[in-house]
Design a protein around this motif. Structure first.
Motif, mmCIF file in Angstrom:
data_model
loop_
_atom_site.group_PDB
_atom_site.id
_atom_site.type_symbol
_atom_site.label_atom_id
_atom_site.label_comp_id
_atom_site.label_asym_id
_atom_site.label_seq_id
_atom_site.Cartn_x
_atom_site.Cartn_y
_atom_site.Cartn_z
ATOM 1 N N THR A 35 0.823 -1.209 0.000
ATOM 2 C CA THR A 35 0.000 0.000 0.000
ATOM 3 C C THR A 35 0.857 1.259 0.000
ATOM 4 O O THR A 35 0.590 2.201 -0.743
ATOM 5 C CB THR A 35 -0.947 0.009 1.211
ATOM 6 O OG1 THR A 35 -1.752 -1.172 1.173
ATOM 7 C CG2 THR A 35 -1.853 1.225 1.204
ATOM 8 N N LEU A 36 1.902 1.275 0.820
ATOM 9 C CA LEU A 36 2.782 2.443 0.877
ATOM 10 C C LEU A 36 3.538 2.632 -0.434
ATOM 11 O O LEU A 36 3.774 3.763 -0.869
ATOM 12 C CB LEU A 36 3.752 2.341 2.044
ATOM 13 C CG LEU A 36 3.135 2.385 3.433
ATOM 14 C CD1 LEU A 36 4.212 2.282 4.505
ATOM 15 C CD2 LEU A 36 2.288 3.624 3.643
ATOM 16 N N THR A 41 -2.260 4.999 2.089
ATOM 17 C CA THR A 41 -2.089 5.030 3.538
ATOM 18 C C THR A 41 -2.817 3.834 4.138
ATOM 19 O O THR A 41 -3.770 3.323 3.564
ATOM 20 C CB THR A 41 -2.652 6.326 4.166
ATOM 21 O OG1 THR A 41 -4.052 6.382 3.901
ATOM 22 C CG2 THR A 41 -1.966 7.549 3.619
ATOM 23 N N VAL A 42 -2.349 3.409 5.294
ATOM 24 C CA VAL A 42 -3.002 2.331 6.034
ATOM 25 C C VAL A 42 -3.406 2.910 7.381
ATOM 26 O O VAL A 42 -2.554 3.337 8.154
ATOM 27 C CB VAL A 42 -2.050 1.124 6.239
ATOM 28 C CG1 VAL A 42 -2.724 0.048 7.070
ATOM 29 C CG2 VAL A 42 -1.581 0.576 4.905
ATOM 30 N N VAL A 52 3.309 7.630 3.521
ATOM 31 C CA VAL A 52 4.589 7.967 2.910
ATOM 32 C C VAL A 52 4.634 9.470 2.733
ATOM 33 O O VAL A 52 3.664 10.084 2.300
ATOM 34 C CB VAL A 52 4.742 7.286 1.530
ATOM 35 C CG1 VAL A 52 6.017 7.734 0.849
ATOM 36 C CG2 VAL A 52 4.728 5.786 1.678
ATOM 37 N N SER A 53 5.760 10.072 3.096
ATOM 38 C CA SER A 53 5.939 11.488 2.823
ATOM 39 C C SER A 53 7.230 11.653 2.048
ATOM 40 O O SER A 53 8.091 10.772 2.062
ATOM 41 C CB SER A 53 5.951 12.325 4.106
ATOM 42 O OG SER A 53 7.136 12.098 4.818
ATOM 43 N N PRO A 77 8.750 6.298 4.869
ATOM 44 C CA PRO A 77 7.543 5.858 5.553
ATOM 45 C C PRO A 77 7.436 6.561 6.901
ATOM 46 O O PRO A 77 8.436 6.823 7.557
ATOM 47 C CB PRO A 77 7.759 4.357 5.730
ATOM 48 C CG PRO A 77 9.237 4.167 5.680
ATOM 49 C CD PRO A 77 9.787 5.268 4.826
ATOM 50 N N LYS A 78 6.217 6.883 7.267
ATOM 51 C CA LYS A 78 5.972 7.542 8.548
ATOM 52 C C LYS A 78 4.818 6.828 9.255
ATOM 53 O O LYS A 78 3.956 6.246 8.619
ATOM 54 C CB LYS A 78 5.586 9.005 8.336
ATOM 55 C CG LYS A 78 6.649 9.819 7.636
ATOM 56 C CD LYS A 78 6.951 11.046 8.394
ATOM 57 C CE LYS A 78 8.126 11.743 7.727
ATOM 58 N NZ LYS A 78 8.334 13.042 8.211
ATOM 59 N N PHE A 79 4.825 6.923 10.567
ATOM 60 C CA PHE A 79 3.738 6.383 11.376
ATOM 61 C C PHE A 79 3.246 7.479 12.288
ATOM 62 O O PHE A 79 4.029 8.126 12.979
ATOM 63 C CB PHE A 79 4.206 5.189 12.216
ATOM 64 C CG PHE A 79 3.133 4.674 13.139
ATOM 65 C CD1 PHE A 79 2.077 3.940 12.639
ATOM 66 C CD2 PHE A 79 3.160 4.955 14.488
ATOM 67 C CE1 PHE A 79 1.067 3.478 13.484
ATOM 68 C CE2 PHE A 79 2.166 4.505 15.341
ATOM 69 C CZ PHE A 79 1.114 3.757 14.826
#
Length: 90
Positions: A35-36, A41-42, A52-53, A77-79
């Protein structure tokens, strides 16, 4: 907690074999990666959002020489944790 410990925890809590828990975890990780990669986004309500940014290109410094170097733009990737997770930690 590492991956093996997480698989053991999932196995115990969900009453699954370790092999099944391992496959379930791998499936989840694979789904998030796919997905990323597609710039999606998940979102797991109550847990958080994986997204993802894009980090812009910039100039950095070599710590050994002090020489300026160019750092390319990159997708990272970011959370972002959800409200329930933040509250559980605090």
């Amino acid at each position: 907690m590492n991956k093996t410990e997480l698989i053991e925890h999932i196995s115990t809590k969900a009453d699954l074999s370790k092999a099944d828990a391992g496959r379930a975890l791998e499936a989840f990780i694979g789904a998030v990666k796919t997905t990323l990669k597609k710039k999606g986004t998940v979102t797991l309500v109550g847990f958080g959002t994986f997204a993802v940014s894009e980090r812009a290109a910039r100039t950095g410094r070599n710590p050994r020489t002090g020489e300026a170097i160019k750092i390319k733009k990159a997708k990272v990737p970011k959370f972002r944790p959800g409200k329930a997770l933040k509250e559980a930690v605090n």
